[in-house]
Design a protein around this motif. Sequence first.
Motif, PDB file in Angstrom:
ATOM      1  N   UNK A   9       0.846  -1.192   0.000  1.00 28.27           N
ATOM      2  CA  UNK A   9       0.000   0.000   0.000  1.00 28.27           C
ATOM      3  C   UNK A   9       0.880   1.239   0.000  1.00 28.27           C
ATOM      4  N   UNK A  10       0.583   2.158  -0.913  1.00 24.36           N
ATOM      5  CA  UNK A  10       1.355   3.392  -1.018  1.00 24.36           C
ATOM      6  C   UNK A  10       1.229   4.186   0.275  1.00 24.36           C
ATOM      7  N   UNK A  11       2.358   4.730   0.728  1.00 19.78           N
ATOM      8  CA  UNK A  11       2.408   5.363   2.052  1.00 19.78           C
ATOM      9  C   UNK A  11       1.561   6.629   2.152  1.00 19.78           C
ATOM     10  N   UNK A  12       1.368   7.334   1.048  1.00 16.25           N
ATOM     11  CA  UNK A  12       0.662   8.619   1.067  1.00 16.25           C
ATOM     12  C   UNK A  12      -0.784   8.415   0.621  1.00 16.25           C
ATOM     13  N   UNK A  13      -1.717   8.886   1.426  1.00 11.99           N
ATOM     14  CA  UNK A  13      -3.131   8.807   1.044  1.00 11.99           C
ATOM     15  C   UNK A  13      -3.483   9.940   0.077  1.00 11.99           C
ATOM     16  N   UNK A  14      -4.510   9.714  -0.692  1.00  9.47           N
ATOM     17  CA  UNK A  14      -4.948  10.719  -1.656  1.00  9.47           C
ATOM     18  C   UNK A  14      -6.422  11.042  -1.483  1.00  9.47           C
ATOM     19  N   UNK A  15      -6.933  11.840  -2.412  1.00  9.43           N
ATOM     20  CA  UNK A  15      -8.344  12.219  -2.371  1.00  9.43           C
ATOM     21  C   UNK A  15      -8.912  12.160  -3.776  1.00  9.43           C
ATOM     22  N   UNK A  16     -10.222  11.896  -3.853  1.00 11.99           N
ATOM     23  CA  UNK A  16     -10.913  11.949  -5.139  1.00 11.99           C
ATOM     24  C   UNK A  16     -11.070  13.417  -5.515  1.00 11.99           C
ATOM     25  N   UNK A  17     -10.619  13.760  -6.725  1.00 13.68           N
ATOM     26  CA  UNK A  17     -10.613  15.158  -7.153  1.00 13.68           C
ATOM     27  C   UNK A  17     -11.777  15.483  -8.085  1.00 13.68           C
ATOM     28  N   UNK A  18     -12.107  14.573  -8.990  1.00 16.27           N
ATOM     29  CA  UNK A  18     -13.169  14.861  -9.955  1.00 16.27           C
ATOM     30  C   UNK A  18     -13.972  13.606 -10.265  1.00 16.27           C
ATOM     31  N   UNK A  19     -15.209  13.824 -10.692  1.00 19.24           N
ATOM     32  CA  UNK A  19     -16.070  12.770 -11.225  1.00 19.24           C
ATOM     33  C   UNK A  19     -16.644  13.301 -12.530  1.00 19.24           C
ATOM     34  N   UNK A  20     -16.565  12.506 -13.588  1.00 17.07           N
ATOM     35  CA  UNK A  20     -17.094  12.942 -14.877  1.00 17.07           C
ATOM     36  C   UNK A  20     -18.588  13.219 -14.769  1.00 17.07           C
ATOM     37  N   UNK A  21     -19.013  14.316 -15.382  1.00 15.08           N
ATOM     38  CA  UNK A  21     -20.421  14.698 -15.300  1.00 15.08           C
ATOM     39  C   UNK A  21     -21.335  13.801 -16.093  1.00 15.08           C
ATOM     40  N   UNK A  22     -20.804  13.155 -17.145  1.00 13.98           N
ATOM     41  CA  UNK A  22     -21.608  12.293 -18.004  1.00 13.98           C
ATOM     42  C   UNK A  22     -21.034  10.885 -18.012  1.00 13.98           C
ATOM     43  N   UNK A  23     -21.928   9.900 -18.073  1.00 11.44           N
ATOM     44  CA  UNK A  23     -21.490   8.512 -18.181  1.00 11.44           C
ATOM     45  C   UNK A  23     -21.160   8.194 -19.629  1.00 11.44           C
ATOM     46  N   UNK A  24     -20.241   7.267 -19.830  1.00 10.68           N
ATOM     47  CA  UNK A  24     -19.900   6.811 -21.168  1.00 10.68           C
ATOM     48  C   UNK A  24     -21.078   6.040 -21.740  1.00 10.68           C
ATOM     49  N   UNK A  25     -21.633   6.506 -22.859  1.00  9.16           N
ATOM     50  CA  UNK A  25     -22.836   5.893 -23.417  1.00  9.16           C
ATOM     51  C   UNK A  25     -22.579   4.460 -23.872  1.00  9.16           C
ATOM     52  N   UNK A  26     -21.355   4.171 -24.289  1.00  6.26           N
ATOM     53  CA  UNK A  26     -21.036   2.829 -24.801  1.00  6.26           C
ATOM     54  C   UNK A  26     -20.850   1.820 -23.674  1.00  6.26           C
ATOM     55  N   UNK A  27     -20.176   2.221 -22.600  1.00  5.81           N
ATOM     56  CA  UNK A  27     -19.850   1.291 -21.512  1.00  5.81           C
ATOM     57  C   UNK A  27     -20.713   1.478 -20.272  1.00  5.81           C
ATOM     58  N   UNK A  28     -21.365   2.635 -20.147  1.00  5.74           N
ATOM     59  CA  UNK A  28     -22.181   2.903 -18.966  1.00  5.74           C
ATOM     60  C   UNK A  28     -21.371   3.252 -17.729  1.00  5.74           C
ATOM     61  N   UNK A  29     -20.084   3.511 -17.896  1.00  4.36           N
ATOM     62  CA  UNK A  29     -19.217   3.817 -16.757  1.00  4.36           C
ATOM     63  C   UNK A  29     -18.967   5.317 -16.649  1.00  4.36           C
ATOM     64  N   UNK A  30     -18.640   5.744 -15.446  1.00  2.00           N
ATOM     65  CA  UNK A  30     -18.261   7.130 -15.177  1.00  2.00           C
ATOM     66  C   UNK A  30     -16.818   7.142 -14.690  1.00  2.00           C
TER      67      UNK A  30
END
Length: 383
Positions: free
Chosen positions: A234-255
């Motif tokens: 496990x990497x020693x330094x923790x991080x944070x979620x910075x962004x989430x895409x506003x739209x889902x990928x129409x082909x895969x349904x993932x964000x």
Amino acid sequence: MKNRSFIGAIAALLLVASCGKKEEQAPAPGPMPFPVQTVAKQDATVYEEYTANLEGQQNVEIRPKVSGFIQKIYVDEGQVVRKGQLLFKLETQTLNQDAAAAKANVTAAQVEVDRLKPLVDRKIISNVQLETAKAKLAQAKASYSSVAANINYGTITSPVDGVIGSLPYKEGTLASATSEMPLTTVSDTKVMRAYFAMNEKQMINFSREFKGATLAEKIKNTPEVSLRLVDGSTYEVKGRIATVAGLANAATGTSQLRAEFKNPEAILRSGGKGTVLLPINIKDAIEVPQNAVFDMQGKQMIYVVGKDNTVKSKIVQVKTTSGLNFIIESGVEAGEVIVVEGTSKLKDGMAIVPQQVKEEAPAAAAQDTTATAEKTSTTVTKK
């Protein structure tokens, strides 16, 4: 002789009869001991895992603006460079010749303007001719400036601080703006970005788990995330979620989401992979060992011990995995006693000798789970 044989046969029959009576009199085996555990509710932190691609905060492709042979390479692969540092020098002899010609055109146009100006002042010729000459002078100067700028483009410097990537071209190679590969890539790896994706179901759960009227507010309310490296550490330094895409990928349904980790010791490398661990708090979770759960005809079941020490199977719904344990959504209640090992030897109504075992904390298993792209593996830490 016959009497002796007769007596021996009778003795053998008596011996066999005696053994048979002893076997008939042997007591039936009693209930067998089995390890059991009392189910209890407790708060837990489950780590949802997502495979991630690592990139530097800035990955800048270095491409020439003009065509030319690479005259000199001033850096090497993996070298740390500063913004403005010299990277490449392109041969610009042809451009120098073009610049000389453009400079001559500027001089000629200037001479023509200087010649016509006194004639216009004395009204020998019209002002139109002078203005035309001035326009040609401006055009010649612009042409010269363009050529001079192209000559400067032959000296290529780094636009950012970072680390030099691969150098696919060697000195003497012709490079141009239309080349398929860049001269190199400069990656700013002081802050690394981990890109990962959630499917629609995971994204709905994410939106419900963290409070906020917008995605930006939800991101602010997310806890710090961890990063598991490809070697299992496990990497020693923790991080944070910075962004989430506003739209889902129409082909895969993932964000797509992006987490950021500081990289002060240059452990993380651009282009690498890892696993982002997102902690989710579960209150009053019911957790049982995986060995206690068995499959029967496509259903997950568990053996519960009654007050008379007989076992009965019950269908359970598993919510998620927690290292070596399962978190149960329904089917078993707190306070019930369950069999945690040897379920293959049991059947409904069978009596056992319960042997209570201590519940093992599965926190250490947090680093041993393996994530996949479609199925989320989780880990629990007790509170």
